[in-house]
Design an enzyme around this catalytic site. Structure first.
Site, mmCIF file in Angstrom:
data_model
loop_
_atom_site.group_PDB
_atom_site.id
_atom_site.type_symbol
_atom_site.label_atom_id
_atom_site.label_comp_id
_atom_site.label_asym_id
_atom_site.label_seq_id
_atom_site.Cartn_x
_atom_site.Cartn_y
_atom_site.Cartn_z
ATOM 1 N N HIS A 84 0.873 -1.190 0.000
ATOM 2 C CA HIS A 84 0.000 0.000 0.000
ATOM 3 C C HIS A 84 0.910 1.240 0.000
ATOM 4 O O HIS A 84 1.758 1.375 -0.873
ATOM 5 C CB HIS A 84 -0.919 -0.100 1.229
ATOM 6 C CG HIS A 84 -2.063 0.855 1.289
ATOM 7 N ND1 HIS A 84 -2.451 1.648 0.243
ATOM 8 C CD2 HIS A 84 -2.938 1.144 2.310
ATOM 9 C CE1 HIS A 84 -3.508 2.367 0.609
ATOM 10 N NE2 HIS A 84 -3.818 2.094 1.870
ATOM 11 N N HIS A 124 -2.348 -2.431 -9.719
ATOM 12 C CA HIS A 124 -3.418 -1.902 -8.871
ATOM 13 C C HIS A 124 -4.613 -2.837 -8.927
ATOM 14 O O HIS A 124 -4.871 -3.450 -9.946
ATOM 15 C CB HIS A 124 -3.840 -0.497 -9.340
ATOM 16 C CG HIS A 124 -4.554 0.260 -8.275
ATOM 17 N ND1 HIS A 124 -5.904 0.163 -8.086
ATOM 18 C CD2 HIS A 124 -4.088 1.075 -7.310
ATOM 19 C CE1 HIS A 124 -6.245 0.911 -7.061
ATOM 20 N NE2 HIS A 124 -5.156 1.468 -6.559
ATOM 21 N N ASP A 149 2.366 5.565 -6.475
ATOM 22 C CA ASP A 149 3.620 5.436 -5.732
ATOM 23 C C ASP A 149 4.849 5.375 -6.633
ATOM 24 O O ASP A 149 5.972 5.491 -6.156
ATOM 25 C CB ASP A 149 3.584 4.176 -4.859
ATOM 26 C CG ASP A 149 2.597 4.321 -3.716
ATOM 27 O OD1 ASP A 149 2.592 5.399 -3.095
ATOM 28 O OD2 ASP A 149 1.821 3.388 -3.463
HETATM 29 N N1 CMC Z 1 5.142 -6.209 -10.600
HETATM 30 C C1 CMC Z 1 5.088 -7.375 -11.261
HETATM 31 N N2 CMC Z 1 3.974 -8.119 -11.381
HETATM 32 C C2 CMC Z 1 2.857 -7.653 -10.816
HETATM 33 C C3 CMC Z 1 2.836 -6.440 -10.113
HETATM 34 C C4 CMC Z 1 4.033 -5.717 -10.027
HETATM 35 N N3 CMC Z 1 4.086 -4.554 -9.341
HETATM 36 N N4 CMC Z 1 1.601 -6.226 -9.632
HETATM 37 C C5 CMC Z 1 0.871 -7.258 -10.018
HETATM 38 N N5 CMC Z 1 1.627 -8.140 -10.735
HETATM 39 C C6 CMC Z 1 1.181 -9.406 -11.287
HETATM 40 C C7 CMC Z 1 1.095 -10.433 -10.150
HETATM 41 O O1 CMC Z 1 2.312 -11.091 -9.966
HETATM 42 C C8 CMC Z 1 -0.009 -11.327 -10.637
HETATM 43 O O2 CMC Z 1 0.517 -12.208 -11.587
HETATM 44 P P1 CMC Z 1 -0.002 -13.749 -11.693
HETATM 45 O O3 CMC Z 1 -1.443 -13.610 -12.096
HETATM 46 O O4 CMC Z 1 0.877 -14.329 -12.731
HETATM 47 O O5 CMC Z 1 0.178 -14.334 -10.334
HETATM 48 C C9 CMC Z 1 -0.974 -10.362 -11.349
HETATM 49 O O6 CMC Z 1 -0.165 -9.264 -11.741
HETATM 50 C C10 CMC Z 1 -2.098 -9.839 -10.450
HETATM 51 O O7 CMC Z 1 -1.526 -9.220 -9.302
HETATM 52 P P2 CMC Z 1 -2.064 -9.338 -7.828
HETATM 53 O O8 CMC Z 1 -0.945 -9.126 -6.873
HETATM 54 O O9 CMC Z 1 -2.879 -10.570 -7.686
HETATM 55 O O10 CMC Z 1 -3.022 -8.077 -7.767
HETATM 56 P P3 CMC Z 1 -3.717 -7.532 -6.464
HETATM 57 O O11 CMC Z 1 -4.899 -6.786 -6.962
HETATM 58 O O12 CMC Z 1 -3.933 -8.582 -5.447
HETATM 59 O O13 CMC Z 1 -2.629 -6.526 -5.867
HETATM 60 C C11 CMC Z 1 -1.173 -4.682 -5.741
HETATM 61 C C12 CMC Z 1 -2.522 -5.194 -6.264
HETATM 62 C C13 CMC Z 1 -1.148 -3.165 -5.865
HETATM 63 C C14 CMC Z 1 -1.003 -5.036 -4.248
HETATM 64 C C15 CMC Z 1 -0.043 -5.324 -6.589
HETATM 65 O O14 CMC Z 1 -0.152 -4.889 -7.926
HETATM 66 C C16 CMC Z 1 1.338 -4.999 -6.046
HETATM 67 O O15 CMC Z 1 1.815 -5.699 -5.135
HETATM 68 N N6 CMC Z 1 2.021 -3.941 -6.589
HETATM 69 C C17 CMC Z 1 3.303 -3.518 -6.062
HETATM 70 C C18 CMC Z 1 3.102 -2.686 -4.761
HETATM 71 C C19 CMC Z 1 2.557 -1.320 -5.045
HETATM 72 O O16 CMC Z 1 2.987 -0.612 -5.942
HETATM 73 N N7 CMC Z 1 1.569 -0.915 -4.213
HETATM 74 C C20 CMC Z 1 0.937 0.408 -4.316
HETATM 75 C C21 CMC Z 1 -0.487 0.284 -4.770
HETATM 76 S S1 CMC Z 1 -1.245 1.811 -5.325
HETATM 77 C C22 CMC Z 1 -1.212 2.896 -4.031
HETATM 78 C C23 CMC Z 1 -1.683 2.347 -2.753
HETATM 79 O O17 CMC Z 1 -2.708 1.653 -2.697
HETATM 80 O O18 CMC Z 1 -1.047 2.636 -1.772
#
Ligand code: CMC
Length: 377
Positions: A219, A258, A316
């Site tokens: 987050h 996201h 971010d």
């Molecule tokens: N880098 C590489 N792959 C990614 C990323 C990333 N940053 N984000 C998602 N993916 C891939 C993930 O590995 C998954 O692949 P697979 O289907 O092959 O397993 C697919 O995309 C779906 O991702 P998810 O993690 O299941 O998506 P989610 O909706 O559960 O999580 C998230 C969303 C924001 C937590 C995630 O994208 C993430 O961890 N991003 C990096 C951390 C980040 O930048 N967080 C800030 C979010 S925006 C501001 C805020 O809310 O604070």
């Protein structure tokens, strides 16, 4: 009962405060697009708008601005608590500790007394700004600075943090960044605040819990991690290889992806424009920005090959680069998120309390049933 891991797609309540339109890359605060607010408004005006539900007229804006100023100063017991904390504590943890001290200053109010809660919110918005700046000063070995009555909310914050009045252009860009971070419908920290407040706990407790939720790397903590990544990469020419290796190992690149956006996060777009302007006006090279531009281009290219073209930069990704450019240390980035989001957290709690019901979801139990008890012998 339906089950959705991470509550993805679950509608937990209604809200009029903000909406993330993930397919269109659009964010609205009470119906107004974030682009319009970022271009034309101010922290004071948008915070009033989110909390009260209407745009202020000039006299309302002026008294709201004065109210925020009135609450800048910390009481001596809060200052004493601040000075007793270990200087190497992460600022997000320090903020939670200090909010615990602020809880007993919250005046008791009926759940539906919106005006009383807005007053508490004004107090928390201002106190949090002072706390973030003073915690940072103390960590950097600087004396706490007395607050002053002049300057806008965000300019005064920069003054406290950096010990001098900010440059007008930087102050404006910082104000825009804070508007962009103010609310984002049911994100994890807002949801945490709502869960806590749904038990009719103090508004301050809900804000403290939200700060805990925001601190995590998935987050708000992602902005700090993006710069950890840029620092580990060291130079723009090493960025592509670093990203390819991370993706190959199925690692996550912070600042990308996201739950709701399926295209570019509009906040990331505005922050990138700010960075482009700063880069154009500067005579020195911004290595962090140059590294992140390379990371960005490599990610977009690679993710499209993997049919993950729904993963784009989020807020971010660029925010930390902007904060570093204006002289703020990496460890203070996530508190800056809280500096703005406290407005959204408070607005959501106040809205929810108008028609409250405790959050209590169901669990799908997958453990054993009827296990015989064996007494320890
Ligand atoms: N880098 C590489 N792959 C990614 C990323 C990333 N940053 N984000 C998602 N993916 C891939 C993930 O590995 C998954 O692949 P697979 O289907 O092959 O397993 C697919 O995309 C779906 O991702 P998810 O993690 O299941 O998506 P989610 O909706 O559960 O999580 C998230 C969303 C924001 C937590 C995630 O994208 C993430 O961890 N991003 C990096 C951390 C980040 O930048 N967080 C800030 C979010 S925006 C501001 C805020 O809310 O604070």
């Amino acid at each position: 009962m339906t089950f959705s891991k991470g509550l993805a797609g679950v509608v937990a309540d209604t809200t009029q405060i903000s909406q993330v339109q993930g397919e269109d890359g659009r964010l609205i605060y009470r119906g107004i697009s974030i682009d319009e607010l970022a271009n034309q408004s101010s922290f004071e005006e948008v915070s009033y708008f989110l909390l009260k539900g209407k745009l202020p007229n000039p006299s309302e804006l002026s008294s709201w601005t004065d109210k925020l100023k009135k609450y800048r100063k910390l009481d001596s017991d809060v200052e004493k608590a601040l000075l007793s904390l270990p200087t190497d504590m992460h600022p997000m943890v320090a903020l939670q500790a200090l909010l615990a001290v602020l809880i007993h200053k919250e005046k008791p109010a009926q759940l539906k007394d919106k005006e009383a809660h807005i007053e508490t919110s004004a107090f928390l918005i201002s106190q949090l700004a002072t706390l973030i700046a003073q915690v940072s000063r103390r960590r950097r070995g600087l004396p706490l600075l007395p607050v002053k009555d002049s300057l806008s909310h965000t300019s005064h914050f920069l003054y406290l943090l950096q010990g001098k009045d900010p440059d007008t252009k930087i102050a404006h860009f910082f104000d825009v960044a804070m508007i962009l971070h103010m609310d984002h419908d049911f994100n994890a920290s807002t949801f945490a605040a709502r869960v806590i407040a749904s038990t009719e706990a103090h508004l301050t407790s809900a804000i403290s819990g939200a700060i805990g939720a925001l601190s995590g790397p998935l987050h708000g903590g992602a902005n700090e991690r993006v710069l950890d990544m840029a620092d580990a990469i060291k130079s723009p020419d090493k960025a592509s290889a670093w990203i390819l290796e991370t993706l190959q190992k199925k690692g996550k690149v912070m600042g990308f992806g996201h739950r709701v956006y399926r295209t570019l996060d509009p906040r990331a777009k505005i922050l990138k424009e700010i960075l482009d302007t700063l880069a154009k006006d500067s005579k020195t090279q911004d290595v962090t920005f140059d590294i992140l531009k390379k990371v960005h281009d490599t990610m977009i290219e690679e993710l499209s090959k993997k049919e993950k073209d729904y993963i784009w930069p989020n807020v971010d990704f660029w925010s930390g680069s902007f904060y570093r450019n204006i002289g703020i240390e990496k460890i203070d980035f996530t508190p800056l998120f809280a500096l703005a989001r406290v407005v959204g957290w408070s607005s959501h709690v106040i809205e929810m309390w108008e028609d409250n019901r405790i959050y209590r979801p169901a669990a799908e139990y997958v453990g054993p049933d009827h296990v015989p008890y064996a007494k320890v012998k």
